[in-house]
Design an enzyme around this catalytic site. Structure first.
Site, PDB file in Angstrom:
ATOM      1  N   GLN B 184       0.933  -1.135  -0.005  1.00  0.00           N
ATOM      2  CA  GLN B 184      -0.125  -0.158   0.062  1.00  0.00           C
ATOM      3  C   GLN B 184       0.816   1.264   0.023  1.00  0.00           C
ATOM      4  OE1 GLN B 184      -3.342   0.097  -0.234  1.00  0.00           O
ATOM      5  NE2 GLN B 184      -3.783  -1.912   0.238  1.00  0.00           N
ATOM      6  N   SER B 204       3.231  -4.942  -4.610  1.00  0.00           N
ATOM      7  CA  SER B 204       1.987  -5.417  -5.391  1.00  0.00           C
ATOM      8  C   SER B 204       1.571  -4.402  -6.427  1.00  0.00           C
ATOM      9  CB  SER B 204       0.998  -5.441  -4.533  1.00  0.00           C
ATOM     10  OG  SER B 204      -0.292  -5.829  -5.138  1.00  0.00           O
ATOM     11  N   HIS B 206      -1.384  -4.405  -8.216  1.00  0.00           N
ATOM     12  CA  HIS B 206      -2.611  -3.825  -8.641  1.00  0.00           C
ATOM     13  C   HIS B 206      -3.003  -2.918  -7.478  1.00  0.00           C
ATOM     14  CE1 HIS B 206      -5.297  -6.360  -5.505  1.00  0.00           C
ATOM     15  NE2 HIS B 206      -3.935  -7.076  -5.492  1.00  0.00           N
ATOM     16  N   THR B 244       7.923 -18.901 -16.294  1.00  0.00           N
ATOM     17  CA  THR B 244       8.205 -17.868 -17.018  1.00  0.00           C
ATOM     18  C   THR B 244       7.715 -16.544 -16.629  1.00  0.00           C
ATOM     19  OG1 THR B 244       7.883 -19.465 -18.970  1.00  0.00           O
ATOM     20  CG2 THR B 244       7.812 -17.061 -19.721  1.00  0.00           C
ATOM     21  N   CYS B 330      -9.074  -8.894   2.301  1.00  0.00           N
ATOM     22  CA  CYS B 330      -8.640 -10.490   2.064  1.00  0.00           C
ATOM     23  C   CYS B 330      -9.412 -11.025   3.272  1.00  0.00           C
ATOM     24  CB  CYS B 330      -7.298 -10.143   2.311  1.00  0.00           C
ATOM     25  SG  CYS B 330      -6.540  -8.843   3.018  1.00  0.00           S
TER      26      CYS B 330
END
Lengths: 91, 406
Positions: B184, B204, B206, B244, B330
Site C-alpha cells: 500500500q 504489489s 494492482h 516464465t 482479504c
C-alpha cells in the site's frame, strides 16, 4: 526543428484537452483534463528552450497515449456512474 | 488547407460516428439504481417512464482493495499482448530478445522507485507470494539467534504509516533481517531501501494502478540476504522464482512504478486535500464519529471511520451507490470485526461500525462530496432507527447498563 513557439504549445494543450474529453470513463476523463491543465500551468514559466522541447516531446507522446486509450475505452465502454447525470464533469 | 481543417473539425466532433467500431458486450453487474435526473426524451417515453430506470454504476472508493489500471500502464502493456508475445527466456530469436529487453526495462523501473539495484528485484505473482518467500527465508536460514522482523509499511485498513526507517536502523544494528510489505506504500510515499535499511520488500502491482497477478520482491544484495525459492522449475529469476516471467504483466508493473514516481508528489497533495475535505465535512455534520489510526503518522488516502451506534454492514448496504468496504478485502468473507481495530484498542461496538474510505489518483472532488452527502444521510437515518442512539439522546450512559440474559 525550431524551438516550440507559444502558439505550438497552446495548440498541443488544446489538442490534449479536446482528446481527453472523449474518454468514456468518468474517472479517466476527469483525471486527464485536470492533469493536463495542472501540468501546463505548472510549467508555464519554464524559459530554457531545451527543457521546453523535452516537455513538449513528452506531451506529444502523452497525446498519443490519450488518443489510443480513448479509442479503447470507447470500444469497451460501460454504464455511466451515479454522479454523471447530475453534473457534466470537467475537472 | 480549408479542406484539411474541416476534415479535422469533423473528426474531432464526431469520432464515434465516423468509423463503425465493434463495441464489446458489457459484462458489468447491472445494478438497478434509479436515475433521478430529468429525462430529456420525455413525451415519447411517457408510457414507459415509471419503469425507465437507467442503470448506473457506483462510485469507486475502495482503492485499498484494488486500483484501476492507469491508461498509461495499459498503453505500455498492450503491444506485449498483441505482437511482442515472445518468451523472455528464449535466447535464440528476436521475439525472445525484445521480450527480455522489456522485462529488464521494467525491472529497472521498479528498482528506481525504491532506490534499489535492478539485480535485487525478483518478479512474483504478487505481494502475497513475495511475503511468503520472505518468511520462508527465515525457515531456511534457521539458527538459534537469527530472526526476521516483518512490518507493513502502510496499513491497508486504517492507513497508519509505520516508522520504517527507525525499525530498519534498529534491525540493522542487531543483525536482524527486516522485511516490509509495502503493497500500500510503494509509489505513494517515498521509499528508499538503503536509507531505511530494508532487507526484503514486497510490492504489489494492482495497488499502484498496475495489473493484477504481478508483484515483486526486493532482496538485498549487500549484505547478501539469502532466500529459498518457493517454486522450483527452470531456474528463472536467478533461481529464486522459477516460471516464465509474464512480460505483459511485468511491463505493466514497471510502467505503474514509473508513473508513480513521476506523479507521487502531485497525487499526495491532491489526495491529502480530498481526504481532509471528506473527514472535515463528515465530522462537521455528524457527532460521535471516530477516525481510527494515528492521525500524525497516516497515509491520507485510507480513511477508516467508526460511526457510533450504527452497524457497519448496514451502512455499507445503505451506501449502495458507493463502492466501500469495512476492514480489509482479504478477510471480508468473515463477519468478525477487524483484528487491526481490535489491536489498536477500539471498543468492540465501534469496531463493528467502521467504514474504510479510499481516495486515489482518479478520485474527484465530486465523488468525495457525493459520498459524504450519502454517508451523512444514511448515518442519520440509521441512528434514528437505533434504540441505542435513542438511549444516548436521553442521556443514558450505555457503559452503565447491565444487559441481562434472556
Amino acid at each position: 526543428m525550431a524551438a516550440s513557439s507559444r502558439a505550438q504549445v497552446l495548440d498541443l494543450y488544446r489538442a490534449m484537452l479536446r482528446e481527453s474529453k472523449h474518454f468514456s470513463a468518468y474517472n479517466y476523463r476527469s483525471y486527464a483534463i485536470r492533469r493536463i491543465r495542472d501540468a501546463f500551468r505548472e510549467n508555464k514559466n519554464v524559459k530554457d528552450p531545451v527543457q521546453i522541447q523535452a516537455l513538449m516531446n513528452k506531451a506529444k507522446r502523452d497525446l498519443g497515449i490519450i488518443r489510443r486509450q480513448v479509442h479503447i475505452g470507447q470500444m469497451y465502454s460501460t454504464d455511466k456512474l451515479v454522479i454523471e447525470n447530475q453534473e457534466k464533469p470537467r475537472a | 488547407m480549408l479542406l484539411r481543417t474541416s476534415w479535422r473539425l469533423m473528426a474531432a466532433a464526431a469520432p464515434a460516428a465516423l468509423w463503425p467500431r465493434a463495441k464489446a458486450p458489457t459484462r458489468g453487474l447491472r445494478l438497478r439504481v434509479v436515475d433521478h435526473a430529468p429525462q430529456s426524451a420525455a413525451p415519447s417515453d411517457a408510457a414507459t417512464a415509471p419503469e425507465a430506470e437507467s442503470v448506473l454504476r457506483p462510485l469507486y472508493m475502495d482503492v485499498q482493495a484494488t486500483t484501476p489500471l492507469d491508461p498509461r500502464v495499459l498503453d505500455a502493456m498492450l503491444p506485449y499482448l498483441v505482437n511482442y508475445y515472445g518468451n523472455p527466456h528464449s535466447r535464440t530469436h528476436a521475439y525472445g530478445w525484445e521480450s527480455e529487453a522489456a522485462m529488464e526495462r521494467a525491472r529497472q523501473q521498479v528498482a528506481s522507485l525504491i532506490g534499489a539495484d535492478p539485480r535485487e528485484i525478483i518478479f512474483t505473482s504478487g505481494a502475497t507470494e513475495s511475503n511468503n518467500i520472505a518468511i520462508k527465508e527465515l525457515e531456511a536460514a534457521i539458527q538459534p539467534d537469527s530472526s526476521l522482523v516483518s512490518v507493513m509499511t502502510v496499513n491497508n485498513e486504517i492507513g497508519v504509516k509505520q516508522p520504517i526507517a527507525e525499525i530498519g536502523h534498529i534491525c540493522s544494528s542487531r543483525k536482524v533481517y527486516f522485511h516490509t510489505d509495502a503493497a500500500q506504500a510503494v509509489g505513494k510515499i517515498p521509499l528508499d531501501v538503503n536509507n531505511m535499511k530494508i532487507d526484503l520488500m514486497s510490492i504489489s502491482g494492482h495497488k499502484i494502478y498496475g495489473p493484477k497477478g504481478v508483484g515483486a520482491i526486493y532482496i538485498r544484495r549487500r549484505p547478501r540476504v539469502r532466500v529459498e525459492a518457493l517454486q522450483s522449475g527452470g531456474g528463472q529469476e536467478r533461481g529464486m522464482r522459477s516460471g516464465t516471467v509474464p512480460t505483459p504483466l511485468v511491463v505493466g508493473l514497471g510502467a505503474a512504478c514509473e508513473v508513480a514516481q513521476q506523479e507521487m508528489e502531485y497525487d499526495h497533495k491532491r489526495i491529502s486535500k480530498l481526504a481532509e475535505r471528506l473527514t472535515r465535512k463528515i465530522m462537521k455534520s455528524l457527532p460521535d464519529v471516530v477516525m481510527n489510526g494515528d492521525p500524525e503518522h497516516h497515509y491520507p488516502g485510507c480513511i477508516n471511520l467508526s460511526f457510533a451506534y450504527v452497524e457497519g454492514e448496514s451502512l455499507l448496504m445503505a451506501l449502495k451507490d458507493v463502492a466501500l468496504s469495512s476492514g480489509s478485502a482479504c478477510t471480508s468473507a468473515s463477519l468478525e470485526p477487524s483484528y487491526v481495530l481490535r489491536a489498536i484498542g477500539t471498543d468492540e461496538d465501534l469496531a463493528h461500525s467502521s467504514i474504510r474510505f479510499g481516495i486515489g489518483r482518479f478520485t474527484t472532488e465530486e465523488e468525495v462530496d457525493y459520498t459524504v452527502e450519502k454517508c451523512i444521510y444514511h448515518v442519520k437515518r440509521l441512528r434514528e432507527m437505533s434504540p441505542l442512539w435513542e438511549m444516548v439522546q436521553d442521556g443514558i450512559d450505555l457503559k452503565s447498563i447491565r444487559w441481562t440474559q434472556h
